[in-house]
Each structure stands twice: as C-alpha cells, then as structure tokens.
Write a protein that holds these residues in place. Sequence first.
Motif: not given
Length: 643
Positions: A526-527, A529, A546, A550, A582-583, A586
Amino acid sequence: MFARRLPWWRSSATIQAWQSGHFLPRPRDRCQALSIKGINTTAGQEQQVSTQEKQGLEDLEMPLARRQTETLFQEQPETGNPYLEDTLLRSYLKTHLPPKVLEEVHQDLERFGKRLLTKIQPLAWECELNPPVFRQYDAWGQRVDRIDTCSAWRRMKEISAEEGLIAEAYERRYSNWSRLFQAVKLYLFSSSSGGFSCPLAMTDGAAKVIESLGIPGSLKNAFDHLTSRDPRKFWTSGQWMTERRGGSDVANGTETVARRQPDGSYRLYGFKWFTSAADSDMALTLARIADAEGQCPQGSRGLSLFFLRVRDEEGKLNSIQVQRLKDKLGTRQMATAELWLQGARAELISAEGRGVASISSMLNITRIHNVIGAVSSMRRMISLSRDYACRRVAFGKLLKDHPLHMQTIARMEVQVRGAFLLLMDIMRLLGLAETSQASEQDLLLLRLLVPVAKLYTGKQASAVAVEAMESFGGQGYMEDTGLPVILRDTLVLSIWEGTTNILSLDVLRSLAKSQGQVMAVFLSTVQKKLALASGTAELAPAVQRAQEAVGSLGQFLEKAGAEPTMGMELAARDLSYSLARIYTGALLMEHAARPDASPADTCAALRWCSQELCPVAAGSVSGSYGVGAARQDSALVYGGSRL
C-alpha cells in the motif's frame, strides 16, 4: 418449452414497429383524431355526419387508443459491445499488458464482445425462461433420475469451450498474463452467461486441483477434457462438499463414507445436500475412508479427496440417486440437486486425510470466480442504468440531466471501478504464481486478498444491484425486463464459497499463520502505491486520507495483540472491510497516477477515499469488540424473547 420472450434491452419487433410509426396514424390523421375526439356534438349535428364519416371516426379512434397507451411505454436501454464500451477495462489492459499481447488480446476481446451482444445474451434469456427439469421416472415407471436442461444451456457449454474460457488459463500462451486474460473474458461473459459461469468456476477449480497434483496419469484424461476447446470433448465439473450438517463447517459436517475395493478404487456412500451444476460430467468430493472395522476418523484430518464420473459411458448414473432439484431464490438456470451416493465408484486423488488441503486450491479459484461474477453483474447493471438515463424523461427532462440521479449512478460507478481493479490485481498475482514468477511477498499478498476481495465484492454486488434496479423505477421490478434476474443472481455471491463472516475469520487465520508477515507485505505494498500517487497533486487529499487510515490500522493491530481472542473475532468483519477499502483505494490512486489517466480516474480515487477507510479503528474506539460488547449483542438479540 416456454415461448421465448426478450428482455426490454434487446430489440423486439413490436417496439421497432412502434418506433417506426407503423402502428401510428399519419401526422395529419393524428391531429384530426385529437380534434374530433374532443367534440361534443348535438343530436342534430350527429345526423349530418354521413355513415362513411362515422366509419372514419371509428377507424381513427382505434389507433388513438393505441397511441395513448403507447405513451406509457418507456424506451428500452441498450448497450453496445461490452468490451469497447468499458473504458476502465481497456485503459487497464493498455497500461499493464505487453504491446504484442495487448494487440492480440484486443482483437479477440472486440470479436468476443460482438458475439456476446448478438449471440450469447439472447441465449442467457432463454436459459432463464427454461430452467432445468428433473424427471425421476419414465413413462413406464422406471427410475431414470434425468435432469433435462434447455438447448440454450447446452449451447453455453459449447461456447465456453470454443472461447477457451477454461483452456486459456492452462495453455499459458501469454505466460503470466494468461490468467488475467481469462479473467477479462469471464468478466465480460459472466453477466450474459445465463448462469453458466457457475459450472465454469467449479470446472476451473477442478482443473487447478488436478494440475496442483502434477496431473497424475489417471487424471490426465479428465484434465484434458476440462481444459479442452473442443465442444464435443469439453467437460464441466461439480464440487460436492456441502452435506446436511455441512455448510462451511466441512470438517464436522461431512458424513460421506468411502469404502476401499479390492481393485484399489473406492465406493462412496452418503448424502450430498447441495450439489451445484448437477448436470456436470464429473465431480470432486470429500469423504471419510472407513477402516476394516467400518470406523471413520473425524474432523478435517479424516477427510480425503475423491474424483468421480457422474455417469458411465452409456449415460447411466454412477450409483447415484437424484432426490430433487433445489428451489433457489436465484441462479435458477443451473441445476442444483440433492444426491444420494449409493456406492458411487470413485478414485482417491489426495493423500489419506489430506482432502481439505488438496481442495484448497479449488476454493481459491472458485472464490476468485465469485469476485468475477460480482464485478460483472455490477458493470452490467450500471451500463443499463446509465443508458436508460439518456432515454427516460421525468419531470420535463432526461434522467441524466437530474443531478441527484447522476450522483447516485456515479457512486455506484466508483464501487465497480474499485472492485474491478481489485480483481485485476488478484489475477496479476495469480498469473505470476502459476508461472513461478511470484515472490514470497506476492504469494502472501495473494493469500490475503482472495478472501478479502470475495467477501467485500459480494456485498458490493448486491448493494449496487438494488440501487441500480431502483434507478429504473417500477420497470426495474418487472420480471420481463430481466433486471430482477440480475439482482437475484447477485444475492448468492455473499453466501456461496463462504459467507462474509466465515471469510472474515479466514482472513484472521491468514494473518495469524504468517505471524505478521502478511500484514507487513500488505502495508508495504500500500505504501508503495501511495508513494507513486503522491506525485500527482490532484490526488493529495486521497493520499492523505489513505495514510491516516494506514496509521489507524497499524494502531489497531498493535493494540489488538494484547486483546483476548474474542476481541479479534468480533473485529474480523470490520478488519476485512478495512483491508479491502485501504487496498482498493491504493489501487484507484495508482491507476489515476498514470500519465494518461482521465479526470474520471482521479475523481473515482478521490471519492473512494472520502469514505471511512478503516472502520475497524472506529469500532475499536467505540468499544465494539470487547467482552462487554459481546454480552450486549446477545442481550439485544435475545433480550425478552422466549429463547
């Protein structure tokens, strides 16, 4: 056989005749009819009207009555080539596929989209109008247990083979992109398949199990049939796991007994309560092997996996009795039956007691097919809804010119865009895994995302279908429009292959089994992206939200490590939703950060991230997962009741 009726988004001779003016009076006659209709003649004046003129009045009044009725009709929505109209799909393929692969895939998908529109969609409606029929006895009282399906259903099987809807994944002519290409064709096909996407899911799953076993010699023939492009050779497979006490609790619900025969084969005895695609050619099923004293080991470690043919070469059932067809809310096009196995001959294909482990790859594939069906049904409903908004006039203007109506459709569009990108990312990872190109991190992420995507998109699909149906007003509720069919068929998606709660617990197991590695991979992916999206100024609000989500997720997980097991179980559903949101956020931002991204891509990312991205953190703050909350839940449900 029912007479074939077309749903309203397909052309019909009657509607075309009305639109061409064939049933309407000429413009001059229509004006005359309106003026005559409003005259109140006196008795004297009536005498001046000749017999010929009276006949003329009668002739004009009939089309006038028809014309007045005709004004109550709404113009039917129509969609074009589903591939060419899907801008998100095309932009995704352009972004990710190698140029040579993209060129070949584009040509095939454009052709397939045309076939869907002109040939396959009418077959789907015939499947709905002609559901399977169970014939238990013949005319002379002999038991035959025959399940009759319509010609359109059988044609769907042939088309599935011709289009390589299973074969494409196993031929791997596009290497790691083969799985994604297969998923795209299934995504386009699913909502027009008349329910045939369900047996395809189990067929794909069965092929995957056999491949994972190394395609042993005894199963090579079956594998070749399952992955054939020849309609005369193509097989579909069933998946027989649910029994009377079963459901998702396979370990404690499976009562089927396997008895070893002198020749090394087995005979199966038991009752299968829910067997989808009962007209399939073969099946994979679980059973407990009895020892010399007839005792069977219990629990999941006592289950073994078996392969069986449903019928022999003469077409006779393999010591199987069909009890009845299930009367379902949806997916009525497909035969789902209760079966007695009365010594069905079968082959053991797993190690003894390793049936659940062996069939896990099948569950993975069928859950992914569930996601494909969810995204496909959402896209279909929105496509129809947005076309209808360009045709339907209400309160003096088209629906598309009513801001509130467009806001509603736009919110649905954001949901399907997010679900589509989540599906595509899973297929990308699966393609890497199947071609031995996946890293350990890729495999961990795939293990987590499959149950997350299945549970989340199943809920999305039913919500979008209900909202889209409402966008048609009363017409959405009419059976012959075909819209209720789509709604009913989506409702199974949150139940089949594991309910939302069951899969939420599966998410917890994947986190626990990896000892935190899965979550570390999830957060780092995620980070990456978000870092990519941070270079696009328009996405800054979404990136910030986002990042905050996270952070909240990390705080929850740190705190949850010290909480009782019950707390994590109560949080499982909200945690899974948080991971999905969250995903997906992203992914939407990553897609919107492309150099050639459209304003719609950016808008979708911003709107997705405007919702609560980490509901599990909010639930934790409100005390929803403590022991006290569990007691309150029981009190709310049972307080004051006789139970």
